[in-house]
Design a protein around this motif. Structure first.
Motif: not given
Length: 359
Positions: A6-9, A58-70, A238-245
């Motif tokens: 869920v964190g990755t999502v 945004l730091r350099d690492k954050g910018v790179r991560n966003i560009l990789e995801i896109c 799933r996200e709601r299920l994790i909240q209940i967990a």
């Protein structure tokens, strides 16, 4: 992404939201990757998603991560034919992998003196948590979700296991066994006391002998979670299920990861190191200590639970054919940990102050 944590999502969702905010009414196939990169450089965000913290660029690492995801997003869109025919991936032309990381947040790594100074400042609730993190290299989430039934005090092993039936899984999904030396065993015995089930580490309110609202082993906790979700209609996502967990873990007395981080920051400040803001520093320090001790890279990888890069990892087929014996793993880890004897001796002094017999 459906099978990712869920964190990755959430991270992917945040990254694509930046792209949506930039695009506005621009069609997806007309996006300028260079323009988006410049847009990100001016973007201000709340660190770690906390709304009440001051915003920063945004730091350099954050910018790179966003560009990789896109880039991955557009690659998927091309394969699924969501884009016009012959549309090229606009992010493929960017040299994302070669971007320089110049303003990354510095990583705080303990040495023997810094470790001892930190542990001496920790209060009676924080000391066992940080000592175990320092001597095992566990992720904080792994420690807060560690159950008593997964601790073998006689043999000196921790079993780090996925718990999908309780809404929690290891970051890499890689289950493993972690050896613990005698000093850590003694601390764990003190923390667990006479309890036979439930989380190993409990919230501060339970130090005075208060009992958790929900008691039981993993199977009993899973039954409770099922009872809290089976009456819901429609079945929770799933996200709601994790909240209940999380409510089940809360009622069992488990600690929140955020509570460990706040305690770590407070203790670090008292020890004169306000720049240390993340308990993940223990994991970095453990990995560095193992390297200093020339521990075999495969044993380091197994102990820390890192996911190999590639089909067979950096060691290639050697990793496939190598099967590390538990005795070898224990011997190597203990040899490395005993290079820093001062904190181990202090743990025995701490136990004596608690009225316990040291190991």
């Amino acid at each position: 992404m459906l099978k990712s944590s869920v964190g990755t999502v959430r991270r992917y969702r945040s990254a694509t939201q930046h792209l949506i905010d930039f695009a506005g009414e621009i069609p997806a196939h007309a996006i300028s990757a260079d323009g988006f990169a410049l847009f990100l450089r001016q973007r201000e965000v709340s660190p770690n998603g906390h709304q009440n913290t001051p915003k920063r660029r945004l730091r350099d690492k954050g910018v790179r991560n966003i560009l990789e995801i896109c880039r991955s997003l557009y690659a998927y869109a091309n394969r699924a034919r969501h884009l016009p025919p012959y549309t090229e991936n606009p992010f493929a032309v960017l040299s994302i992998d070669r971007m320089r990381i110049e303003d990354a947040k510095s990583i705080f790594v303990f040495d023997q003196a810094l470790e001892l100074g930190f542990l001496q400042q920790a209060d009676d609730w924080a000391f066992p948590i940080n000592f175990v993190l320092a001597k095992t290299g566990l992720r904080v989430g792994e420690l807060t979700h560690l159950l008593i039934e997964e601790v073998d005090l006689n043999a000196g092993w921790l079993q780090i296991r996925n718990k999908p039936d309780l809404g929690w899984q290891i970051k890499t999904r890689n289950e493993r066994s972690v050896p613990v030396i005698a000093e850590v065993v003694a601390i764990l015995k003190h923390v667990i006391g006479n309890r036979t089930s439930g989380p190993v580490f409990l919230r501060p309110s339970f130090r005075s002998g208060n009992r958790a609202r929900l008691e039981g082993d993993r199977q009993q906790l899973a039954v409770e979670l099922k009872s809290r979700t089976e009456t819901l209609s429609p079945p929770p996502l799933r996200e709601r299920l994790i909240q209940i967990a999380r409510t089940v873990w809360r009622d069992a007395g488990a600690i929140k990861v955020e509570r460990v981080r706040i305690s770590f920051m407070r203790t670090a400040a008292m020890a004169g190191h306000p720049q240390a803001t993340c308990p993940k520093s223990w994991r970095h320090s453990m990995a560095t200590l193992l390297q200093d001790a020339n521990v075999d890279p495969l044993i380091r990888q197994i102990t820390l639970g890192h996911k190999p890069t590639g089909a067979a990892g950096e060691l290639g087929m050697t990793a496939v054919y190598t099967h590390t014996r538990p005795k070898t793993q224990r011997t190597e880890i203990e040899r490395a940990l005993r290079l820093w004897p001062e904190s181990l001796a202090f743990s025995q002094l701490w136990l004596e102050r608690q009225g316990c017999r040291p190991c």
